[in-house]
Scaffold this motif. Structure first.
Motif, PDB file in Angstrom:
ATOM      1  N   GLY A   1     -52.389 -38.429 102.601  1.00  0.00           N
ATOM      2  CA  GLY A   1     -53.536 -38.934 103.325  1.00  0.00           C
ATOM      3  C   GLY A   1     -53.698 -40.449 103.270  1.00  0.00           C
ATOM      4  N   TYR A   2     -52.768 -41.162 102.637  1.00  0.00           N
ATOM      5  CA  TYR A   2     -52.914 -42.603 102.503  1.00  0.00           C
ATOM      6  C   TYR A   2     -52.816 -43.282 103.867  1.00  0.00           C
ATOM      7  CZ  TYR A   2     -52.301 -47.392 100.902  1.00  0.00           C
ATOM      8  OH  TYR A   2     -52.463 -48.729 100.687  1.00  0.00           O
ATOM      9  N   VAL A   3     -53.701 -44.211 104.130  1.00  0.00           N
ATOM     10  CA  VAL A   3     -53.609 -45.061 105.315  1.00  0.00           C
ATOM     11  C   VAL A   3     -53.765 -46.499 104.848  1.00  0.00           C
ATOM     12  CG1 VAL A   3     -54.597 -43.289 106.825  1.00  0.00           C
ATOM     13  CG2 VAL A   3     -56.081 -45.031 105.836  1.00  0.00           C
ATOM     14  N   LEU A   4     -53.434 -47.436 105.729  1.00  0.00           N
ATOM     15  CA  LEU A   4     -53.531 -48.844 105.371  1.00  0.00           C
ATOM     16  C   LEU A   4     -54.999 -49.265 105.417  1.00  0.00           C
ATOM     17  CD1 LEU A   4     -50.452 -50.220 107.341  1.00  0.00           C
ATOM     18  CD2 LEU A   4     -50.637 -49.751 104.894  1.00  0.00           C
ATOM     19  N   ASP A   5     -55.691 -49.024 104.340  1.00  0.00           N
ATOM     20  CA  ASP A   5     -57.116 -49.326 104.234  1.00  0.00           C
ATOM     21  C   ASP A   5     -57.374 -49.773 102.804  1.00  0.00           C
ATOM     22  OD1 ASP A   5     -59.840 -49.438 104.173  1.00  0.00           O
ATOM     23  OD2 ASP A   5     -60.164 -47.294 104.462  1.00  0.00           O
TER      24      ASP A   5
ATOM     25  N   HIS B   1     -68.389 -50.391 107.191  1.00  0.00           N
ATOM     26  CA  HIS B   1     -67.917 -51.692 106.729  1.00  0.00           C
ATOM     27  C   HIS B   1     -66.395 -51.776 106.734  1.00  0.00           C
ATOM     28  CE1 HIS B   1     -71.924 -52.333 104.339  1.00  0.00           C
ATOM     29  NE2 HIS B   1     -72.077 -52.405 105.637  1.00  0.00           N
ATOM     30  N   ARG B   2     -65.759 -50.733 107.245  1.00  0.00           N
ATOM     31  CA  ARG B   2     -64.286 -50.696 107.314  1.00  0.00           C
ATOM     32  C   ARG B   2     -63.872 -50.339 108.742  1.00  0.00           C
ATOM     33  NH1 ARG B   2     -64.403 -46.323 102.754  1.00  0.00           N
ATOM     34  NH2 ARG B   2     -62.303 -45.780 103.423  1.00  0.00           N
ATOM     35  N   GLN B   3     -64.449 -51.078 109.699  1.00  0.00           N
ATOM     36  CA  GLN B   3     -64.247 -50.757 111.106  1.00  0.00           C
ATOM     37  C   GLN B   3     -62.774 -50.684 111.488  1.00  0.00           C
ATOM     38  OE1 GLN B   3     -66.534 -50.153 113.680  1.00  0.00           O
ATOM     39  NE2 GLN B   3     -68.078 -49.948 112.084  1.00  0.00           N
ATOM     40  N   GLN B   4     -61.982 -51.555 110.878  1.00  0.00           N
ATOM     41  CA  GLN B   4     -60.569 -51.597 111.236  1.00  0.00           C
ATOM     42  C   GLN B   4     -59.825 -50.341 110.806  1.00  0.00           C
ATOM     43  OE1 GLN B   4     -61.922 -53.129 108.728  1.00  0.00           O
ATOM     44  NE2 GLN B   4     -60.652 -52.706 106.939  1.00  0.00           N
ATOM     45  N   ALA B   5     -60.422 -49.555 109.925  1.00  0.00           N
ATOM     46  CA  ALA B   5     -59.721 -48.377 109.402  1.00  0.00           C
ATOM     47  C   ALA B   5     -60.195 -47.066 110.021  1.00  0.00           C
ATOM     48  CB  ALA B   5     -59.899 -48.298 107.877  1.00  0.00           C
ATOM     49  N   ILE B   6     -61.278 -47.098 110.797  1.00  0.00           N
ATOM     50  CA  ILE B   6     -61.835 -45.855 111.337  1.00  0.00           C
ATOM     51  C   ILE B   6     -60.809 -45.096 112.161  1.00  0.00           C
ATOM     52  CG2 ILE B   6     -63.500 -44.916 112.988  1.00  0.00           C
ATOM     53  CD1 ILE B   6     -65.487 -47.034 111.985  1.00  0.00           C
ATOM     54  N   LEU B   7     -60.166 -45.778 113.096  1.00  0.00           N
ATOM     55  CA  LEU B   7     -59.212 -45.096 113.969  1.00  0.00           C
ATOM     56  C   LEU B   7     -57.970 -44.655 113.195  1.00  0.00           C
ATOM     57  CD1 LEU B   7     -59.424 -47.146 117.287  1.00  0.00           C
ATOM     58  CD2 LEU B   7     -60.638 -45.069 116.616  1.00  0.00           C
ATOM     59  N   ARG B   8     -57.567 -45.431 112.186  1.00  0.00           N
ATOM     60  CA  ARG B   8     -56.403 -45.027 111.393  1.00  0.00           C
ATOM     61  C   ARG B   8     -56.702 -43.733 110.632  1.00  0.00           C
ATOM     62  NH1 ARG B   8     -55.664 -50.769 110.572  1.00  0.00           N
ATOM     63  NH2 ARG B   8     -56.678 -50.741 108.538  1.00  0.00           N
TER      64      ARG B   8
ATOM     65  N   ALA C   1     -53.703 -35.634 112.717  1.00  0.00           N
ATOM     66  CA  ALA C   1     -52.329 -35.173 112.475  1.00  0.00           C
ATOM     67  C   ALA C   1     -52.300 -34.105 111.381  1.00  0.00           C
ATOM     68  CB  ALA C   1     -51.446 -36.357 112.091  1.00  0.00           C
ATOM     69  N   GLN C   2     -53.052 -34.318 110.305  1.00  0.00           N
ATOM     70  CA  GLN C   2     -53.089 -33.332 109.215  1.00  0.00           C
ATOM     71  C   GLN C   2     -53.644 -31.988 109.694  1.00  0.00           C
ATOM     72  OE1 GLN C   2     -55.551 -35.431 106.424  1.00  0.00           O
ATOM     73  NE2 GLN C   2     -53.818 -36.289 105.282  1.00  0.00           N
ATOM     74  N   GLU C   3     -54.751 -32.032 110.420  1.00  0.00           N
ATOM     75  CA  GLU C   3     -55.391 -30.795 110.859  1.00  0.00           C
ATOM     76  C   GLU C   3     -54.554 -30.066 111.905  1.00  0.00           C
ATOM     77  OE1 GLU C   3     -57.907 -29.438 109.461  1.00  0.00           O
ATOM     78  OE2 GLU C   3     -58.352 -31.116 108.113  1.00  0.00           O
TER      79      GLU C   3
ATOM     80  N   GLU D   1     -62.133 -43.211 121.274  1.00  0.00           N
ATOM     81  CA  GLU D   1     -61.880 -44.257 120.280  1.00  0.00           C
ATOM     82  C   GLU D   1     -63.000 -45.295 120.288  1.00  0.00           C
ATOM     83  OE1 GLU D   1     -57.961 -45.836 120.770  1.00  0.00           O
ATOM     84  OE2 GLU D   1     -57.002 -44.029 119.922  1.00  0.00           O
ATOM     85  N   GLN D   2     -63.496 -45.627 121.474  1.00  0.00           N
ATOM     86  CA  GLN D   2     -64.606 -46.568 121.545  1.00  0.00           C
ATOM     87  C   GLN D   2     -65.856 -45.982 120.890  1.00  0.00           C
ATOM     88  OE1 GLN D   2     -65.663 -47.747 125.514  1.00  0.00           O
ATOM     89  NE2 GLN D   2     -67.344 -49.066 124.856  1.00  0.00           N
TER      90      GLN D   2
END
Length: 425
Positions: free
Chosen positions: A10-14, A167-174, A181-183, A199-200
């Protein structure tokens, strides 16, 4: 800085505003670590990173769910067992502020002295790493009377704060794409992805439920969407009205003692969000004279969320709800028969999600969540007694008029205001 942690499932670049780097740094020490964040922000994920960076194996991280302790003696017994078997392990205490006060103080004393309590001869604890997950700052939990000062002081040295998704807007879509993908993989289906409009909408949504809410919305969308298509804002139940309501309503704890403790970025609890959402739904339904059995549906969702919490085990679920296994079995056919009506009602999607969040975060001690939910809805309905007849209020509660009168009398005769004897999470 990360080595094996970036291989976690589940790791993402966040980087979570430095929480990941702080966990990697504290992994070099033996200091007890508090990981602080609202529900669904990824506190256990940070705990796994800390454990991995300390060189721990997957099997040597032991999660101790303090929500499941049914009494002080149960907590003391299970913690003692974990301490005795903890050599070389990381013990992660989930929501230790929900333990009895005496158990919190006892755990704090054992951690501070590194001596096992109640031993006939002085017995040192084995080499063990301590981590605790809290939903709010230690100062705030102490101010609210939930967390004992002695336990707070043990974990106060270098707390890791996990910021909310807003506060982590850049990571929401990731996170959303990773979860999708997992589900999809777990269901063996294919979905193309999210539409640009979805996405918006995700970028604009406040995500009070954080990563957990992303997963809940994706799961519900997949349950109702055939494979191979794109997920839209409608599939995710992300509407402008929903966003506006989330951002404008006053939350119960705002302005109360402890609210500003520690410079917290406040996030409402699932109970607070549920209360606000149900109040909004009652207002909507009464304004258009549309009658839905909110009380019946609320009880349905509480039972289903409890069964999900205990992985379908009727015995544990019955004990949590303060009822019998026989009642659980007796209720399920009717709950299943109402499933299509609940799922097909757009007004019910968010309350259902919030019930699941609330039940997941509750402690096992206290009164039945069924009673708390019933009391909450009764309070909301009675606030409209001047404009809504008893018949209307009874229909919204999902009961007959005589039953409504009986429940109302029981509620008024209760020694405490509705829901206060239940830990709201």
């Amino acid at each position: 800085m990360l080595t094996s942690a970036d291989k976690l499932d589940g790791y993402v670049l966040d980087n979570m505003e430095g929480a990941v780097d702080q966990a990697a740094f504290l992994a070099r020490t033996e200091t007890p670590v508090a990981i602080i964040g609202a529900r669904g922000t990824g506190k256990m994920y940070i705990a796994r990173i800390l454990h991995a960076q300390a060189g721990g194996s997957v099997n040597s991280l032991i999660a101790i769910d303090c929500r499941e302790f049914r009494s002080r003696d149960d907590a003391n017994r299970r913690i003692r067992q974990a301490l005795l078997a903890g050599a070389g392990k990381t013990l992660v205490f989930k929501s230790p502020h929900l333990m009895a006060a005496e158990s919190q103080v006892k755990l704090a004393r054992q951690m501070a002295t590194r001596l096992l309590a109640d031993a006939e001869t002085p017995t040192y604890l084995p080499a063990v790493r301590f981590v605790a997950l809290f939903p709010a700052s230690l100062q705030r939990l102490v101010a609210e009377g939930a967390l004992q000062r002695k336990l707070a002081s043990v974990f106060a040295a270098y707390p890791i704060r996990v910021p909310p998704m807003r506060h982590r807007q850049q990571a929401i879509l990731r996170w959303a794409r990773k979860i999708l993908a997992q589900e999809c993989a777990s269901r063996s289906i294919e979905v193309k992805g999210f539409t640009p409009e979805a996405e918006q909408a995700m970028r604009q949504h406040p995500w009070h439920g954080n990563i957990s809410e992303i997963r809940q919305r994706v799961v519900r969308a997949l349950e109702q969407k055939p494979g191979g298509e794109w997920l839209t804002p409608v599939d995710l139940k992300l509407f402008l009205g929903d966003q506006a309501a989330s951002g404008s309503l006053q939350l119960p704890l705002q302005g109360s003692p402890g609210y500003e403790c520690g410079g917290d970025s406040y996030s409402p609890s699932a109970w607070e969000e549920l209360a606000l959402m149900l109040a909004e739904r009652v207002n909507q339904l009464l304004s258009v004279q549309e009658l839905l059995p909110l009380g019946t549906w609320l009880e349905d969702e509480i039972v289903l969320a409890t069964l999900a919490r205990y992985q379908g085990q009727h015995g544990d679920s019955a004990a949590f709800l303060h009822t019998s296994r026989r009642n659980i079995a007796r209720w399920l056919p009717a709950i299943a028969a109402r499933q299509a009506a609940r799922d097909g009602c757009p007004l019910w999607q968010d309350p259902a999600r919030l019930v699941a969040d609330w039940i997941r975060g509750l402690g096992s001690a206290g009164d039945s969540p069924l009673l708390a939910g019933q009391s909450l809805l009764l309070e909301l309905l009675e606030a409209h007694r001047d404009v809504a007849t008893v018949d209307l209020r009874a229909q919204l509660l999902g009961v007959s008029r005589p039953t409504y009168g009986k429940r109302l009398r029981e509620w008024r005769d209760a020694a405490l205001p509705p829901g206060l004897t239940v830990a709201h999470g």
